[in-house]
Design a protein around this motif. Structure first.
Motif: not given
Length: 94
Positions: A27-49
């Motif tokens: 799963a980590l090898q497939k990760c792409s397109g992430g972004k920092w959503t806070s000072k300590g959190y790097y997100q790959f999947i939208n956590s809306k709802n």
């Protein structure tokens, strides 16, 4: 703070600390397109709802990986096996 994270470094940690978790490594090898959503959190999947019916973010488990010099990190694993995001504990302001 860098724009991206070093996935290979995190994969190495999983291989050392959770060697039976080939699913997490894949799963980590497939990760792409992430972004920092806070000072300590790097997100790959939208956590809306998050965890609501139909939401992309359905948490299954969190795995804590220990890093001696950089601080622990937490991998959020979703029910479909994807990595939702990675929390870098030492980057979070108290």
């Amino acid at each position: 703070m860098e724009d991206s994270i070093n996935i290979e470094e995190i994969i190495t940690l999983v291989k050392k600390q959770e060697p039976e978790r080939a699913d997490v490594i894949e799963a980590l090898q497939k990760c792409s397109g992430g972004k920092w959503t806070s000072k300590g959190y790097y997100q790959f999947i939208n956590s809306k709802n998050a965890n609501e019916p139909g939401a992309a973010w359905q948490i299954d488990e969190s795995i804590v990986l220990e890093q001696e010099n950089k601080g622990d990190i937490v991998l959020d694993i979703l029910k479909d096996g994807r990595i939702g995001g990675i929390e870098f504990i030492d980057l979070i302001e108290n």
